[in-house]
Design a protein around this motif. Structure first.
Motif, PDB file in Angstrom:
ATOM      1  N   VAL A 137       1.024  -1.187   0.101  1.00  0.00           N
ATOM      2  CA  VAL A 137       0.082  -0.071   0.289  1.00  0.00           C
ATOM      3  C   VAL A 137       0.450   1.710   0.091  1.00  0.00           C
ATOM      4  N   ALA A 138       2.162   1.323   0.383  1.00  0.00           N
ATOM      5  CA  ALA A 138       2.867   2.228   0.854  1.00  0.00           C
ATOM      6  C   ALA A 138       3.264   2.892  -0.482  1.00  0.00           C
ATOM      7  N   GLY A 139       3.831   1.720  -1.242  1.00  0.00           N
ATOM      8  CA  GLY A 139       4.543   1.777  -2.465  1.00  0.00           C
ATOM      9  C   GLY A 139       3.486   2.185  -3.685  1.00  0.00           C
ATOM     10  N   LEU A 140       2.050   2.445  -3.538  1.00  0.00           N
ATOM     11  CA  LEU A 140       0.978   2.724  -3.842  1.00  0.00           C
ATOM     12  C   LEU A 140       0.721   4.362  -3.962  1.00  0.00           C
ATOM     13  N   LEU A 141       1.088   4.442  -2.551  1.00  0.00           N
ATOM     14  CA  LEU A 141       0.424   5.895  -1.513  1.00  0.00           C
ATOM     15  C   LEU A 141       1.681   6.602  -1.902  1.00  0.00           C
ATOM     16  N   VAL A 142       2.435   6.545  -2.090  1.00  0.00           N
ATOM     17  CA  VAL A 142       3.528   7.827  -2.180  1.00  0.00           C
ATOM     18  C   VAL A 142       3.557   7.453  -3.941  1.00  0.00           C
ATOM     19  N   CYS A 143       2.837   7.112  -4.751  1.00  0.00           N
ATOM     20  CA  CYS A 143       2.895   7.503  -6.606  1.00  0.00           C
ATOM     21  C   CYS A 143       1.522   8.517  -6.197  1.00  0.00           C
ATOM     22  N   PHE A 144       0.606   8.047  -5.824  1.00  0.00           N
ATOM     23  CA  PHE A 144      -0.225   8.664  -5.762  1.00  0.00           C
ATOM     24  C   PHE A 144      -0.291  10.003  -4.295  1.00  0.00           C
ATOM     25  N   GLY A 145       0.438  10.216  -3.669  1.00  0.00           N
ATOM     26  CA  GLY A 145       1.110  11.696  -2.680  1.00  0.00           C
ATOM     27  C   GLY A 145       1.651  12.167  -3.970  1.00  0.00           C
ATOM     28  N   VAL A 146       2.081  12.387  -4.771  1.00  0.00           N
ATOM     29  CA  VAL A 146       3.308  12.702  -5.544  1.00  0.00           C
ATOM     30  C   VAL A 146       2.164  12.969  -6.505  1.00  0.00           C
ATOM     31  N   TRP A 147       1.278  12.620  -7.382  1.00  0.00           N
ATOM     32  CA  TRP A 147       0.624  12.720  -8.398  1.00  0.00           C
ATOM     33  C   TRP A 147      -0.082  14.596  -7.698  1.00  0.00           C
ATOM     34  N   PHE A 148      -0.820  14.464  -6.885  1.00  0.00           N
ATOM     35  CA  PHE A 148      -1.623  14.091  -5.694  1.00  0.00           C
ATOM     36  C   PHE A 148      -1.480  15.934  -5.597  1.00  0.00           C
ATOM     37  N   LEU A 149      -0.415  16.527  -5.141  1.00  0.00           N
ATOM     38  CA  LEU A 149       0.143  17.280  -4.769  1.00  0.00           C
ATOM     39  C   LEU A 149       0.581  18.254  -6.011  1.00  0.00           C
ATOM     40  N   ASP A 150       0.652  17.923  -6.927  1.00  0.00           N
ATOM     41  CA  ASP A 150       1.181  18.314  -7.943  1.00  0.00           C
ATOM     42  C   ASP A 150      -0.104  18.999  -9.171  1.00  0.00           C
ATOM     43  N   TYR A 151      -1.198  17.715  -9.322  1.00  0.00           N
ATOM     44  CA  TYR A 151      -1.911  17.820 -10.374  1.00  0.00           C
ATOM     45  C   TYR A 151      -2.968  18.173  -9.556  1.00  0.00           C
ATOM     46  N   LYS A 152      -3.438  17.640  -8.114  1.00  0.00           N
ATOM     47  CA  LYS A 152      -4.249  19.004  -7.588  1.00  0.00           C
ATOM     48  C   LYS A 152      -4.815  19.358  -6.274  1.00  0.00           C
ATOM     49  N   LEU A 153      -3.482  19.671  -5.546  1.00  0.00           N
ATOM     50  CA  LEU A 153      -3.521  20.578  -4.574  1.00  0.00           C
ATOM     51  C   LEU A 153      -1.961  21.854  -4.923  1.00  0.00           C
ATOM     52  N   HIS A 154      -1.288  21.615  -5.768  1.00  0.00           N
ATOM     53  CA  HIS A 154      -0.496  22.110  -6.801  1.00  0.00           C
ATOM     54  C   HIS A 154      -0.104  22.837  -5.357  1.00  0.00           C
ATOM     55  N   ILE A 155       0.722  21.666  -4.891  1.00  0.00           N
ATOM     56  CA  ILE A 155       1.633  22.455  -3.634  1.00  0.00           C
ATOM     57  C   ILE A 155       2.946  21.591  -4.605  1.00  0.00           C
ATOM     58  N   ASP A 156       4.316  22.468  -4.478  1.00  0.00           N
ATOM     59  CA  ASP A 156       5.353  22.096  -4.893  1.00  0.00           C
ATOM     60  C   ASP A 156       5.861  21.537  -3.502  1.00  0.00           C
ATOM     61  N   ASP A 157       6.366  20.482  -3.848  1.00  0.00           N
ATOM     62  CA  ASP A 157       7.554  19.594  -3.161  1.00  0.00           C
ATOM     63  C   ASP A 157       8.694  18.418  -3.443  1.00  0.00           C
ATOM     64  N   PRO A 158       9.543  19.629  -3.503  1.00  0.00           N
ATOM     65  CA  PRO A 158      10.809  18.896  -4.371  1.00  0.00           C
ATOM     66  C   PRO A 158      11.259  17.545  -4.078  1.00  0.00           C
ATOM     67  N   VAL A 159      11.400  17.307  -3.130  1.00  0.00           N
ATOM     68  CA  VAL A 159      11.573  15.574  -2.580  1.00  0.00           C
ATOM     69  C   VAL A 159      10.984  14.827  -2.537  1.00  0.00           C
TER      70      VAL A 159
END
Length: 585
Positions: A297-319
């Motif tokens: 689940v963690a392996g999928l969540l990290v992919c979802f989290g990076v996408w969600f911040l970039d494309y939905k929340l529009h929050i820039d998290d470089p790492v």
């Protein structure tokens, strides 16, 4: 007697292991520094190293004064520990081991934020934040969980810190990243202000980033295992701490391979850390099957989290700090209520999926909600106050030229290497270069020409047989103007741009830099050279756009050269073609 001796020896061995584990957790600071520096751009590497160093050093100072007392002092109403200065007043009986152990965990919480706010945050403001989270935010919620506070009294379980450390650090990261705003150029907006494109800023050194992940993984055996009290429990924790990140990485690799056509290296590195974060809370109460599911689940969540911040929340998290630490910290905390099993050594808890009902799950949900609310509210107040007093973000020029040179006077973290991000030697203009009019529209034609000089050799062939109607425009300017000139040319319709880093000197001179107290003279300044070939777009429009964009009201803001492109006749085929490399003198 023999049994008593063995117990005494066993106790001494685990006391030593406790301190070794603390040392491993301290070593994780190096891992965080490497991951963050590798995933960021070269011009900010020194700043990131400095922040990770000061996280621990500032954290140590405030932890001595107040943090340790709030965490492990005498419980007061289940909310905080009683502050004290026993380290000064009763050193002979002070709990030295617990101080060091909890200090290194406190520093880990603070450093998570560094990556999410990287490349645009004021160093002073970051230092203030680091002091506050280490002195107040972390110690108070950690007391609830580990210091005898109200959550521990309810039976909340967070063995090594999915909630207390990683989720709290991740929440601080998302609050800080939102308030400081995205890096310049991360999100592109249309005329209505709607974000229409997300741009990727690849890390400058994926090798260093990978080294950081391996350092963190090694340190995590101390992070999760240091508090174990038996050999069986320690061995089981090592097993779960190995399985979860391994499965998370495999799942992430397969997912990115299927979705993007190639297995993503940086995302898989994030997935390893995500699996480690997720298993941290329940590493002592889960079995192999539970660890596999938690890791997957963690392996999928990290992919979802990076996408969600970039494309939905529009929050820039470089790492990817938020996706790794906050999202998987939450998941790991909840997972205890699902996968805890009495088959794990020294475990008395039973999760929902092992027949234990929902009680433990509800306690875990309550703990997560309470700690998350405390962290979110506390960090919002902290960053709001810091923003009002010091400001959170560096200037646009400082961000573009890099925080190494602007915040620390460090020309480059890679002195001696030719790297594009050696962009930013500080510049001081010679005296009397101000034109007195900072706005282009208000400046006279003479002032505009003095600021941005134009040499147009295309005029010499205009109307002759050599006039092909195609011209090459070369623009030389400061690197800090690059993003603006690129956007302006794109809006004009120029789609092909060649960019080269060059050095030179003219009206500006290099400012001396200090290294270990010794001044280093710099005579050549880094510049940027843009080359475009235009035919349908009038060359005068390109010149005017460039002059307007580069103008700052100083002599020497830039130079523009225009060359006609010669006509080349292919004798063998009889076809006409144009060679942009052969210019008419």
């Amino acid at each position: 007697m023999t049994e008593e001796i063995l117990k005494a020896v066993d106790g001494e061995l685990f006391a030593v292991w406790f301190l070794i584990g603390a040392a491993l957790v301290f070593w994780m600071q190096a891992g965080f520094a490497m991951v963050e520096a590798g995933f960021a751009r070269a011009k900010n590497a020194g700043n990131i190293l400095m922040k990770n160093l000061m996280d621990f050093c500032i954290g140590c100072a405030v932890f001595i004064l107040i943090g340790f007392g709030l965490l492990l002092g005498e419980d007061m109403f289940g909310f905080i520990g009683k502050p004290g200065l026993d380290i000064f007043t009763a050193y002979e009986s002070f709990d030295w081991s617990n101080f060091v152990f909890n200090l290194v965990f406190c520093a880990t919480t603070a450093t998570i934020v560094s990556g999410a706010m990287a490349e645009r945050t004021k160093f002073l403001s970051y230092c203030v934040y680091s002091a506050v989270i280490s002195a107040l935010i972390y110690p108070i919620e950690a007391h609830w969980i580990w210091g005898g506070g109200w959550l521990s009294q309810l039976g909340f379980h967070d063995f090594a810190g999915s909630c207390a450390i990683h989720m709290v650090g991740g929440i601080a990261a998302i609050v800080g990243a939102k308030m400081v705003g995205p890096r310049i150029g991360k999100f592109e907006k249309d005329s209505k202000g709607k974000i229409v494109k997300v741009n990727a800023f690849p890390g400058h050194n994926i090798v260093v980033g990978a080294l950081g992940v391996f350092i963190l993984w090694l340190g995590w055996y101390g992070f999760n295992g240091a508090a174990c009290t038996s050999v069986d429990q320690l061995a089981s924790v090592f097993v779960t701490t190995t399985i979860a990140p391994s499965i998370a990485t495999v799942v992430c690799m397969i997912f990115t391979w299927l979705k993007f056509g190639k297995p993503d290296v940086s995302m898989c590195l994030n997935a390893s850390l995500a699996g480690l974060v997720a298993i941290t809370a329940g590493c002592d109460v889960t079995d192999a099957l539970g660890s596999i599911i938690i890791g997957a689940v963690a392996g999928l969540l990290v992919c979802f989290g990076v996408w969600f911040l970039d494309y939905k929340l529009h929050i820039d998290d470089p790492v990817g700090a938020v996706a790794v630490h906050m999202i998987n910290g939450i998941w790991g905390t909840i997972a205890v209520g699902l996968f805890a099993t009495p088959s794990a050594p020294d475990c008395e808890l039973t999760g929902l999926f092992y027949g234990g009902g929902v009680k433990l799950l509800l306690i875990q949900l309550l703990g997560f909600a309470a700690v998350a609310a405390w962290a979110a509210l506390g960090m919002f107040i902290v960053f709001t106050v810091i923003k009002a007093i010091f400001g959170l973000r560096v200037s646009e020029e400082e961000e573009i030229e890099g925080l190494d040179v602007k915040e620390h006077g460090l020309t480059s973290a890679y002195a001696g290497f030719s790297i594009v991000d050696i962009s930013s030697a500080a510049m001081t203009a010679n005296e009397n270069t101000s034109l007195g009019v900072p706005e282009y529209e208000q400046a006279s034609e003479a002032a505009r020409n003095a600021s941005v000089r134009v040499v147009n050799t295309a005029e010499t062939v205009k109307g002759t047989s050599l006039d092909t109607g195609i011209n090459k425009v070369v623009i030389i300017t400061k690197l800090s103007r690059y993003d603006k000139i690129k956007r302006a040319l794109n809006e004009l319709g120029v789609t092909g741009i060649t960019v080269t880093q060059v050095t030179g000197c003219g009206i500006e001179k290099g400012a001396g830099q200090m290294y270990r107290g010794v001044e280093m003279d710099m005579t050549l300044l880094p510049k940027i050279k843009l080359e475009v070939v235009v035919s349908k777009i009038p060359v005068d429009s390109v010149i005017e756009t460039a002059k307007k964009t580069l103008y700052t009201g100083k002599i020497g803001d830039g130079k523009i050269f225009v060359y006609p492109v010669s006509r080349v006749v292919k004798i063998r085929t009889g076809e006409e073609n144009y060679d942009a490399l052969q210019d008419v003198e």
